[in-house]
Design a protein around this motif. Sequence first.
Motif: not given
Length: 347
Positions: A202-208
């Motif tokens: 799975q791919g994820y966006t990382n915000s803080n």
Amino acid sequence: MKEAFKLITLFSTLFFLFCNSYAQGKDDFSSKIDSIIKMKSPRVFNGVILITQKGKTKYKKAYGYSDFDKKTPLTTEDNFVIMSNSKQITAVLILKEVEKGTIDLHSPVRKYLPDLPRSWADTVTVHHLLNFSAGIIDVDKPLIFKPGSDFKYGNTAYVMLGKIIEKSTGRRYIDVANELFQELKMKNTFCFEQDKVQNRVQGYTNSNNKFELVVKPIENENLVPAAGIISNITDLNTWDIKLHKGKILKPETYKLMTSYSITAQHNAFGKEKIGYGYGIRISDKTPLKYIGHTGGGWGFVSYKVYLPESDVDIVILENQSNENLDLFYYFEVKIGEIIMKSSLMNK
């Protein structure tokens, strides 16, 4: 007898300490990489790393999760979307057709794609598409500069190159690419296909350091030549070794790929402009020569660098992409710096 036993014990201890010290001196990078990938700030690392020299594994590790919700640990065999590192593969597929005589690098793209709407199709060549010197931002818009005079990165040029491959071969890009992967024994490398269950993390966006799943990292199959190939660290290492050792392209064609007439800056490769060939960046003015490419966005990051003088290859894949562009390749840059200052650079 006791004195002899003491001497033997002392000798054994000293020998062990010497061997351990020597081994640590020879490997001055593993512990440093181990330390930084455990950092939580300014962001976390979540991915896999493979470093080889002369075909031998020097460092191989997975750290983090393939599925954050299920807390499934990553493994070094996991498959990732490699994003813009797909472009390097597309460039090679074009050059293989050049070797066959079915594509001419300096012919206008109109020759292969006659239905293009803009008149620039008569002046932009395949060469211009490959090294991003065409000035294209969209097939329906005017050029932003004269072809060959500047650099503008984007997916459109490589989507067009995928269509040129299809026109020249009479086959789907996906089939042409997958056939090459089979020939190279890259058993875990394949093209994204719409509505098909495929083996990847799975791919994820990382915000803080807060992660959000990217449901569709690739919106449609048209993007595959630019950003839609799936692979793992072992196969990408195989690709690099075979590409740079003359097992994929003829020497003269490889030279075309790794020569450049245009330069561009990229944060993962420093603050200065370096050469851009065909789907590959070339740093040949630095103390250590290296060639490679990156890919990132939509939940994934890829970093692939080869140092020809020491025969060292670095492949890093992450299944996260950071919303802060300054942190996008943070660990990739750090690991690259560690390797380039390590004992591996001593030939």
